[in-house]
Design a protein around this motif. Sequence first.
Motif, PDB file in Angstrom:
ATOM      1  N   THR A 123       0.827  -1.195   0.000  1.00 19.82           N
ATOM      2  CA  THR A 123       0.000   0.000   0.000  1.00 19.82           C
ATOM      3  C   THR A 123       0.864   1.248   0.000  1.00 19.82           C
ATOM      4  O   THR A 123       0.608   2.186  -0.744  1.00 19.82           O
ATOM      5  CB  THR A 123      -0.944   0.002   1.220  1.00 19.82           C
ATOM      6  OG1 THR A 123      -1.738  -1.183   1.169  1.00 19.82           O
ATOM      7  CG2 THR A 123      -1.847   1.210   1.228  1.00 19.82           C
TER       8      THR A 123
ATOM      9  N   VAL B   7       2.269   1.806  -3.452  1.00 18.09           N
ATOM     10  CA  VAL B   7       1.260   2.307  -4.391  1.00 18.09           C
ATOM     11  C   VAL B   7       1.020   3.783  -4.167  1.00 18.09           C
ATOM     12  O   VAL B   7       0.931   4.571  -5.104  1.00 18.09           O
ATOM     13  CB  VAL B   7      -0.058   1.496  -4.258  1.00 18.09           C
ATOM     14  CG1 VAL B   7      -1.185   2.158  -5.012  1.00 18.09           C
ATOM     15  CG2 VAL B   7       0.149   0.075  -4.763  1.00 18.09           C
TER      16      VAL B   7
ATOM     17  N   GLY C 108      -5.697   0.230 -15.385  1.00 19.88           N
ATOM     18  CA  GLY C 108      -5.128   0.062 -14.053  1.00 19.88           C
ATOM     19  C   GLY C 108      -5.580   1.159 -13.104  1.00 19.88           C
ATOM     20  O   GLY C 108      -5.908   0.894 -11.943  1.00 19.88           O
ATOM     21  N   VAL C 109      -5.614   2.405 -13.590  1.00 18.65           N
ATOM     22  CA  VAL C 109      -6.070   3.516 -12.753  1.00 18.65           C
ATOM     23  C   VAL C 109      -7.535   3.324 -12.388  1.00 18.65           C
ATOM     24  O   VAL C 109      -7.936   3.485 -11.237  1.00 18.65           O
ATOM     25  CB  VAL C 109      -5.874   4.876 -13.467  1.00 18.65           C
ATOM     26  CG1 VAL C 109      -6.556   5.995 -12.690  1.00 18.65           C
ATOM     27  CG2 VAL C 109      -4.405   5.183 -13.652  1.00 18.65           C
TER      28      VAL C 109
ATOM     29  N   GLU D  13      -9.162   0.733 -12.055  1.00 20.37           N
ATOM     30  CA  GLU D  13      -9.364  -0.398 -11.151  1.00 20.37           C
ATOM     31  C   GLU D  13      -8.759  -0.157  -9.766  1.00 20.37           C
ATOM     32  O   GLU D  13      -8.906  -0.986  -8.877  1.00 20.37           O
ATOM     33  CB  GLU D  13      -8.769  -1.676 -11.764  1.00 20.37           C
ATOM     34  CG  GLU D  13      -9.536  -2.149 -12.977  1.00 20.37           C
ATOM     35  CD  GLU D  13      -8.873  -3.328 -13.690  1.00 20.37           C
ATOM     36  OE1 GLU D  13      -7.747  -3.712 -13.309  1.00 20.37           O
ATOM     37  OE2 GLU D  13      -9.489  -3.838 -14.635  1.00 20.37           O
ATOM     38  N   THR D  14      -8.091   0.968  -9.587  1.00 20.72           N
ATOM     39  CA  THR D  14      -7.447   1.291  -8.308  1.00 20.72           C
ATOM     40  C   THR D  14      -8.471   1.876  -7.335  1.00 20.72           C
ATOM     41  O   THR D  14      -9.348   2.643  -7.731  1.00 20.72           O
ATOM     42  CB  THR D  14      -6.301   2.301  -8.532  1.00 20.72           C
ATOM     43  OG1 THR D  14      -5.359   1.725  -9.435  1.00 20.72           O
ATOM     44  CG2 THR D  14      -5.598   2.655  -7.233  1.00 20.72           C
ATOM     45  N   ASP D  15      -8.326   1.536  -6.081  1.00 18.80           N
ATOM     46  CA  ASP D  15      -9.193   2.072  -5.034  1.00 18.80           C
ATOM     47  C   ASP D  15      -9.091   3.607  -5.059  1.00 18.80           C
ATOM     48  O   ASP D  15      -7.986   4.158  -5.035  1.00 18.80           O
ATOM     49  CB  ASP D  15      -8.739   1.530  -3.681  1.00 18.80           C
ATOM     50  CG  ASP D  15      -9.616   1.979  -2.542  1.00 18.80           C
ATOM     51  OD1 ASP D  15      -9.845   3.196  -2.384  1.00 18.80           O
ATOM     52  OD2 ASP D  15     -10.063   1.108  -1.780  1.00 18.80           O
TER      53      ASP D  15
ATOM     54  N   LEU E  42      -5.850   6.574  -4.874  1.00 19.11           N
ATOM     55  CA  LEU E  42      -5.613   7.665  -5.834  1.00 19.11           C
ATOM     56  C   LEU E  42      -5.590   9.015  -5.115  1.00 19.11           C
ATOM     57  O   LEU E  42      -4.766   9.877  -5.429  1.00 19.11           O
ATOM     58  CB  LEU E  42      -6.682   7.653  -6.923  1.00 19.11           C
ATOM     59  CG  LEU E  42      -6.734   6.403  -7.792  1.00 19.11           C
ATOM     60  CD1 LEU E  42      -7.890   6.483  -8.772  1.00 19.11           C
ATOM     61  CD2 LEU E  42      -5.415   6.181  -8.517  1.00 19.11           C
TER      62      LEU E  42
ATOM     63  N   GLU F 221      -7.262   9.584 -12.946  1.00 18.18           N
ATOM     64  CA  GLU F 221      -7.414   9.539 -11.502  1.00 18.18           C
ATOM     65  C   GLU F 221      -8.571  10.443 -11.065  1.00 18.18           C
ATOM     66  O   GLU F 221      -9.384  10.062 -10.215  1.00 18.18           O
ATOM     67  CB  GLU F 221      -6.118   9.974 -10.819  1.00 18.18           C
ATOM     68  CG  GLU F 221      -4.945   9.058 -11.091  1.00 18.18           C
ATOM     69  CD  GLU F 221      -3.619   9.623 -10.641  1.00 18.18           C
ATOM     70  OE1 GLU F 221      -2.728   8.813 -10.334  1.00 18.18           O
ATOM     71  OE2 GLU F 221      -3.441  10.867 -10.593  1.00 18.18           O
TER      72      GLU F 221
END
Length: 174
Positions: free
Chosen positions: A8, A11, A23-24, A26-28, A32, A55
């Motif tokens: 974490t 990231v 990928g962005v 799918e990111t929490d 972001l 983002e």
Amino acid sequence: MPAVAQATTAVIQDVRRPTDLRGVLETDPKILLDRAYARGRAQGLNYAGSLYPPEAWKLVQSGLAVLLDVRTLEELKFVGHVPDTQHLAWQTGPSMLKNPRFLREFKARFKPDQIIVLLCRSGKRSAAAAQAVSAAGYTQVFNVLEGFEGDLDLQQQRGEQGGWRHWELPWIQD
């Protein structure tokens, strides 16, 4: 440090420009947001931070943030805009004078702790607007890097070097 915490932290600390739209998306969103804060700290900004277009879109779609377009009405009409977003021009008219009502109208619309993402053509006017509203007490204001159209390329044209449209995010032209 546990492996999950290390992952974490890595990231969040990865504040480079993303290269993978999927990928962005799918990111929490909270990761972001943490990246945006980290960029702000790394760049010494006097507002909360900065986001790249995908983002920003993810935060807006998740309901965490509101997108405010600070370009002129002419830009919205002739260049295009993100559907279902708010608008308040930072500058107006052909001479691009600062909108004297900007802060007053901004304060009437938003709460000081609300997460607000500002978008302009290239990210410069929205950065200036973010500085102004942060100085007025807003703590969760973010600039969209690259803006709607991106930076100028070698031919002095926009759209090939980043920006909302370059990322193929939703936009319309009336």
